[in-house]
Structure formats: structure tokens, C-alpha cells
Design a protein around this motif. Structure first.
Motif, PDB file in Angstrom:
ATOM      1  N   LEU A   1       0.816  -1.221   0.000  1.00 54.13           N
ATOM      2  CA  LEU A   1       0.000   0.000   0.000  1.00 54.13           C
ATOM      3  C   LEU A   1       0.849   1.271   0.000  1.00 54.13           C
ATOM      4  CD1 LEU A   1      -2.836  -0.955   2.521  1.00 54.13           C
ATOM      5  CD2 LEU A   1      -2.913  -0.943   0.018  1.00 54.13           C
TER       6      LEU A   1
ATOM      7  N   ARG B   1      -1.518  -6.026  -9.406  1.00 48.86           N
ATOM      8  CA  ARG B   1      -2.579  -5.052  -9.153  1.00 48.86           C
ATOM      9  C   ARG B   1      -2.805  -4.164 -10.369  1.00 48.86           C
ATOM     10  NH1 ARG B   1      -2.500  -0.109  -6.963  1.00 48.86           N
ATOM     11  NH2 ARG B   1      -0.393  -0.271  -6.134  1.00 48.86           N
TER      12      ARG B   1
ATOM     13  N   ASP C   1      -6.279  -3.879 -12.382  1.00 49.21           N
ATOM     14  CA  ASP C   1      -6.872  -2.566 -12.616  1.00 49.21           C
ATOM     15  C   ASP C   1      -7.197  -2.388 -14.099  1.00 49.21           C
ATOM     16  OD1 ASP C   1      -6.866   0.539 -11.332  1.00 49.21           O
ATOM     17  OD2 ASP C   1      -6.411   0.436 -13.474  1.00 49.21           O
TER      18      ASP C   1
ATOM     19  N   PRO D   1     -13.836  -8.577  -6.162  1.00 46.29           N
ATOM     20  CA  PRO D   1     -13.669  -7.924  -4.846  1.00 46.29           C
ATOM     21  C   PRO D   1     -14.059  -8.835  -3.684  1.00 46.29           C
ATOM     22  CG  PRO D   1     -14.698  -6.408  -6.408  1.00 46.29           C
ATOM     23  CD  PRO D   1     -14.641  -7.754  -7.097  1.00 46.29           C
TER      24      PRO D   1
ATOM     25  N   TYR E   1     -10.862  -9.243  -1.032  1.00 46.12           N
ATOM     26  CA  TYR E   1     -10.744  -8.437   0.192  1.00 46.12           C
ATOM     27  C   TYR E   1     -10.830  -9.225   1.490  1.00 46.12           C
ATOM     28  CZ  TYR E   1     -10.626  -4.440  -2.883  1.00 46.12           C
ATOM     29  OH  TYR E   1     -10.254  -3.546  -3.864  1.00 46.12           O
TER      30      TYR E   1
ATOM     31  N   TRP F   1     -14.461  -0.720  -7.340  1.00 45.38           N
ATOM     32  CA  TRP F   1     -13.924  -2.074  -7.105  1.00 45.38           C
ATOM     33  C   TRP F   1     -13.043  -2.160  -5.869  1.00 45.38           C
ATOM     34  CZ3 TRP F   1     -17.137  -4.666  -9.688  1.00 45.38           C
ATOM     35  CH2 TRP F   1     -17.553  -4.292 -10.961  1.00 45.38           C
ATOM     36  N   GLY F   2     -12.946  -1.095  -5.091  1.00 46.77           N
ATOM     37  CA  GLY F   2     -12.160  -1.153  -3.853  1.00 46.77           C
ATOM     38  C   GLY F   2     -10.721  -0.720  -4.068  1.00 46.77           C
ATOM     39  N   HIS F   3     -10.008  -0.502  -2.954  1.00 50.05           N
ATOM     40  CA  HIS F   3      -8.720   0.193  -3.020  1.00 50.05           C
ATOM     41  C   HIS F   3      -7.607  -0.630  -3.649  1.00 50.05           C
ATOM     42  CE1 HIS F   3      -8.127  -2.271   0.526  1.00 50.05           C
ATOM     43  NE2 HIS F   3      -6.875  -1.883   0.638  1.00 50.05           N
ATOM     44  N   LEU F   4      -7.788  -1.943  -3.821  1.00 47.88           N
ATOM     45  CA  LEU F   4      -6.726  -2.745  -4.456  1.00 47.88           C
ATOM     46  C   LEU F   4      -7.001  -3.016  -5.926  1.00 47.88           C
ATOM     47  CD1 LEU F   4      -5.951  -5.377  -1.663  1.00 47.88           C
ATOM     48  CD2 LEU F   4      -4.663  -3.307  -2.250  1.00 47.88           C
ATOM     49  N   LEU F   5      -8.237  -2.808  -6.362  1.00 45.35           N
ATOM     50  CA  LEU F   5      -8.602  -3.127  -7.745  1.00 45.35           C
ATOM     51  C   LEU F   5      -9.026  -1.901  -8.525  1.00 45.35           C
ATOM     52  CD1 LEU F   5     -10.709  -6.321  -6.921  1.00 45.35           C
ATOM     53  CD2 LEU F   5      -8.452  -6.274  -7.991  1.00 45.35           C
ATOM     54  N   GLY F   6      -9.145  -0.762  -7.867  1.00 46.10           N
ATOM     55  CA  GLY F   6      -9.615   0.426  -8.556  1.00 46.10           C
ATOM     56  C   GLY F   6      -9.895   1.536  -7.562  1.00 46.10           C
TER      57      GLY F   6
ATOM     58  N   SER G   1     -10.151   4.333  -8.465  1.00 44.64           N
ATOM     59  CA  SER G   1      -9.120   5.251  -8.969  1.00 44.64           C
ATOM     60  C   SER G   1      -9.585   6.698  -8.884  1.00 44.64           C
ATOM     61  CB  SER G   1      -8.780   4.910 -10.425  1.00 44.64           C
ATOM     62  OG  SER G   1      -8.256   3.606 -10.507  1.00 44.64           O
TER      63      SER G   1
ATOM     64  N   ARG H   1      -2.925   7.298  -0.936  1.00 45.92           N
ATOM     65  CA  ARG H   1      -1.876   6.314  -1.183  1.00 45.92           C
ATOM     66  C   ARG H   1      -0.816   6.874  -2.126  1.00 45.92           C
ATOM     67  NH1 ARG H   1      -1.349   2.301  -4.816  1.00 45.92           N
ATOM     68  NH2 ARG H   1      -3.495   2.388  -5.524  1.00 45.92           N
TER      69      ARG H   1
ATOM     70  N   ARG I   1      -7.577   0.086   6.676  1.00 47.06           N
ATOM     71  CA  ARG I   1      -6.475   0.622   5.872  1.00 47.06           C
ATOM     72  C   ARG I   1      -6.928   1.641   4.824  1.00 47.06           C
ATOM     73  NH1 ARG I   1      -5.539  -4.593   6.989  1.00 47.06           N
ATOM     74  NH2 ARG I   1      -6.752  -5.206   5.175  1.00 47.06           N
TER      75      ARG I   1
END
Lengths: 344, 344
Positions: A161, A173, A177, A208, A212, B158-163, B165, B173, B217
Motif C-alpha cells: 500500500l 494489481r 486494474d 472484490p 478483500y 472495485w475497492g482500493h486494491l482493484l480500482g 481510482s 496512497r 487501511r
């Protein structure tokens, strides 16, 4: 057990190397000045990390029987004169190891010369040896470490992260994306990567929910990195991701590579770790970016792995010839006084 | 309780709106055709998510007393003719809500016209209303949703690890990455952001140990986004991060904005959620990128929040005038048969 090479050591005097990482613990025995280990024991279980950090007791209950087994294989009358323990998480989670391991190793094995090293330092010692230089160690994560033999310079290794830019989780990742962008019809998407996502994980909207809840999210992300490499030859988005990864890796190397590492041919940057098994799709752009950022630099495969590095550090301790700089968390020598060698 | 506006409703006939999100649950009562709520109850506790998804029982034990309290405030003799429940996680974790909520609401409140909506849909209904259009809802995460009133189009979320954006966690981050680069001496670093990191979190090498053990996180990352905005006026790296965020947001909007949303002046893209309180440092590049990607588009603040959106959907149900398309997970109307309105 693997057994190869022959030590020119004084009979019965050995050094011990330990490499503790995410996939388990490995223990090796060597003579005090031989390059190759006399034997290795692989313990499958990764050392637990608790609220107090890496659990010294859990490391010892695997490493001590392995050390005794290795001694027994070599006649049983030998003694260990020095030991080096390299562990992932040593810099941030190593307090208990540093506090508990030296006395425990002395009591159990009679060994008094002990080094506790970050896995990046054992990677350095394995890949570069006791020379000034730089290493990039990359798998799921990525860290660069360099030294002029007076102090360490570190770049990245901050986790998925905060950095680890260009490492396996970073590449995976970025690939996921781009796949989700294609799914959405957003700019920057890759139909080829979307096809690979669907083949590996199933319907995109369900990813997701798969990712997650997992505790090993960085490893799940990194598992997609080979798919990005597999698409790079025919997909410009995937190619661009590996180009960007190469840039990030070169940036980390350039930040730590000391002037002292230059020879007539320029700088050598050692590459070690599972990421580089990805091969040419990553190495070609990496070499190009490295040449741009650090003229005269060339990427070379590291000569040995972190377990070899731990043995080299232990051998340096045994013979009084350890040239790598001490450091409170990167390379801790209990009982030795660290020099003025602050980490930058 | 807030109370404002006056319903022109038939006496005693009301609609109920519920908005369940990461910071808790809000419940509002309105007349069947009035724009403003008659009253609102804020329940502080976020609805629990268990192994089976969002827990319907935990939502009901907060929402039902709130609904009864709101009815009591308005004479006590009223009845609820329609209810809409919007919840974060409805698309991936909403199975139990869809299975259990309709019967429970009918039994407890006698209401039979019920809608279960994703928070992005209540955001849409609040910001755009019952017209064709597009909304970007952004806080820690980011999702874009558009409709031509025949089907929904979704981008990201899609959440912070997949998008996500361009959302808060993404911006934070990127800012922390730039700060750690400055700490390491890597290219792309920002001394200004490093200074802010140190002010907020302390010594940079200790940040991984603070961040990774946390369950929240994404929220920790997003907490740094205002620091990036604060640096943008004088730091080109921070400015570049917000420019990139603006591009990502515009890309998501462009992917969902329907032709049908065009009027004589072009397309309207509604912006809603806490991210846009960041103001001009984000909005200036966002407007520019939106104009480039979707000529004729203009970003406008959404007219109402997701709770208002839930009330609007309930009012649509109550009067038979719901124009937003049904969808199995985005906008589920138990007892109604969904049209052929697949999510793209």
C-alpha cells in the motif's frame, strides 16, 4: 537435504545460516570459509508473527532441531562457531528476535557470535557478497539495498500500500486494474488482461468479494503478475505495465547504488528473488530504464540466495572478516557495538 | 432530529428512506411527493457485515425504532406506504438483506412497496433524481453510475486494491508513495508530502507498522488525501496526483454517461460525496479532464445526498412513478418483476 561442496574447514567447526521468510524456514550448515553449504534443512512452516512481532520461540523450535540434525549428519562432534539469522520483517517486527534469540542460541548450541539480519541484508550478502554494491530483491514485494561498506542505503520495501513499486503485487494489481477498466469500458483497459482475469478468478464483479476477505491479499495480487508478463508480447497495456515496473525497479536501484560500487565497466546491480523468473518481458525494459537512470549500470543475476547470504555473514563473523556494516535493525550483532552507520 | 419542509401529502401517508453506510445508519420520513424530509433519525452504529453479508437483523433493530419514532413525531396515526433502503455493499453482500428485509418491513410497519438499492443508486437518485444522467460518488472509494432509464452502467467502485481510482484512498496512497520516495531518495519523491507524512504519522520507517495491522487501511490512506490537496498549490508532485485523480474520475464518468443525458448545453455529470469537499485543487483538473474526455460535459454538485435519494425512490414506489431501472442487485424491487435491464 541437499549436500554438495566440500569444506576446507578445521574439522568440527561450522557456521549456521537461517533464512526465515513467508514460505517457511531454511537452515544450512557450512564450514567457516567454504562457499557452498554442507547441508540444508527446509522447515515448511512460516514463523508466526504475533502482537510482539516475529515469535522467537517459534523460530527456535524449528531451527534448533534442524541445526542438531545437520551437525549429526556430519559426525555429531562438531560445534557451531557463528550463526546468522535472516528474517523477513526483521526491521519492523524483529524486537523480540533481537531480545531473545542470542541468549537462546548460545544456551542451546553454545554459539556466541550471532548476527540478526533483515532478509534484504541476507539477500544482499547472497547476491553481492562482502563487496560494495546494490541489490534489488523482489518477489511479492520489492526492496533495494546498497552499501559502500560504511553504511546501508535502502529504497522501498514499504509494502503493497505504500510502495513495493514494480514488485509482484504491484504488477498484478496494475494488471487487474487494467482488466477492470476493460470490464467497465473505462479508458486504459485491456481486453487481453480481462480475459486472463476471467480465466483465473471468474466473473469480474465477484473479484472484490474473493480478494478483500483474504489475509494474503498481496500474494493474491502477485499471482496475477505472470499473466501480465504472458500478455506483454501482444498487449500494449500489459507491456506498458512491465515498462513502468522496470522504471520503478531502476529508480529504487539508482537510489541505493553507491559510487564505490563502480568498476571499470560501471555499476553492477544484482537482481534476486522470484520476480525475476518472469524473464525477458520484465528484464528487457528494466535494463533499458536502468541504463537511462544510472548510466554504466548493468543488471546481473545475484550469485546466491538469502540462505547463502546468511552463511556468508556467519562465515564473516567466524573469521572476524565481516565487512558489511552493522546497523541496529538491518544487521544487528548483539554484543558488538555498532559503528556510526545510520540508515539513510 | 432535523425537521424542515412541509409535505403536501395526504394526511397520514408517508414514505421511509434508509441510508446505511460506513459511518452509520440514517432514517428519514417524508410525504409521498415532497422534496424534503419531514424528519431524520441518525443511528451511529454501522450495520454489521458477517459471513453471510450485511446483517438484516442489525439493520432492522436500528431502523424500525427510528421509523416508529418518526411516525410518532407526526401524530402517530400515519402509515408508511413505501420504503427504500440504500446500503453500502448491497451488490456484493446484500443477499440476506434482499432475502429477509421485505417480509420483516411488511410485518413490522405494514409496508409492502419496498426497494433495496446499492448506495451508488441512492447517490444517483439523490444527486440526479429520476432523470437520465451520470453521477460520480466518491469518498474513501469511488464509483460512477449512469443510466438512460432503460439500464444502469457502472464504472469502478472495485475497492482500493482493484480500482477506486481517483478516490480518497487512491489520492492518499499516491501521496504517501511520493513521500516515501522522497525519504528513500527515489525519483518522483515530494519533500513537501514527506514533511506532511512526518507531521501526521511520525517517522516514515514506522508507517508500515502503523498501517498494515489496521482493519480500516483504506480510511487511513484516505486520511492523507487532504494533505495532498493542501500541498497542491506549491508542490508539483501533489498537483500531479490530483491531476491524475481528475483524469481517473473523468474516465469513470465518461464510461457511464449516456447519450440520453445530453441537453442543449451538453452532459451533466453530478458529483457527490465527501471527496469533493476537497474543492478547487481537485475540481479544477477534474473539470479540465472531463471537458477533454467528454466534450460538452460539465460537473455539477449533486442536488441531494443518498438519504434524499432513498426518499425519492420510495416516493417513486408510492406514486407508481419510479423511472429508475430495476436491477437484481443495484435496485431490487421484491415482488416486482425486473425488466431486461442487465448491468453492463
Amino acid at each position: 537435504m541437499t549436500s554438495h561442496g566440500h569444506a576446507a574447514a578445521a574439522p568440527g567447526a561450522y557456521v549456521l545460516g537461517v533464512d526465515s521468510g513467508g514460505s517457511g524456514l531454511r537452515v544450512a550448515l557450512a564450514g567457516p570459509d567454504a562457499a557452498a553449504p554442507l547441508g540444508t534443512v527446509v522447515c515448511g512452516e512460516p514463523v508466526r508473527t504475533g502482537a510482539g512481532g516475529i515469535e522467537a520461540a517459534h523460530l527456535l523450535e524449528q531451527a534448533l532441531p534442524a541445526a542438531r540434525e545437520l551437525l549429526a549428519r556430519h559426525g555429531g562432534g562438531g560445534r557451531i562457531t557463528a550463526a546468522a539469522v535472516g528474517a523477513a520483517g526483521m526491521t519492523t517486527l524483529g524486537d523480540r528476535l533481537r531480545a531473545e534469540l542470542p541468549a537462546a542460541l548460545e544456551e542451546a548450541l553454545g554459539v556466541r557470535r550471532i548476527a540478526l539480519a533483515a532478509d534484504a541484508v541476507t539477500a544482499y550478502a547472497g547476491a553481492v557478497g562482502q563487496r560494495a554494491g546494490a541489490v534489488v530483491a523482489a518477489g511479492t514485494g520489492l526492496i533495494a539495498l546498497g552499501t559502500d561498506l560504511t553504511r546501508w542505503r535502502r529504497a522501498d520495501g514499504w509494502g503493497h500500500l505504500l510502495g513495493d513499486s514494480g514488485g509482484g503485487a504491484w504488477i498484478g494489481r496494475a494488471g487487474l486494474d487494467a482488466a477492470m477498466r476493460a470490464h467497465d469500458g473505462r479508458r486504459g483497459g485491456s481486453a487481453a488482461l480481462l480475459e486472463r482475469l476471467e480465466a483465473v478468478f471468474g466473473p469480474p464483479p465477484e473479484l472484490p468479494g474473493l480478494l478483500y476477505p483474504r489475509a494474503d491479499r498481496p500474494a493474491v495480487l502477485a499471482s496475477f503478475a505472470p499473466e501480465v508478463a504472458g500478455c506483454a508480447a501482444h498487449d500494449p497495456v500489459a507491456e506498458g505495465i512491465l515498462r513502468a515496473a522496470g522504471t520503478h525497479i531502476a529508480e529504487a536501484a539508482a537510489a541505493v547504488c553507491p559510487e564505490a560500487a563502480a568498476d571499470e565497466e560501471g555499476y553492477e546491480v544484482a537482481l534476486t528473488g522470484g520476480l525475476f523468473r518472469m524473464g525477458e518481458p520484465l528484464l528487457v525494459p528494466l535494463r533499458e530504464e536502468l541504463a537511462r537512470l544510472l548510466p554504466g549500470a548493468r543488471a546481473v543475476p545475484g550469485s546466491g540466495d538469502p540462505l547463502i547470504g546468511a552463511l556468508r555473514i556467519a562465515q564473516g563473523l567466524a573469521t572476524g572478516g565481516l565487512r558489511l556494516p552493522h546497523h541496529p535493525t538491518l544487521l544487528c550483532l548483539p554484543g558488538h557495538r555498532a559503528g556510526d552507520l545510520g540508515e539513510r
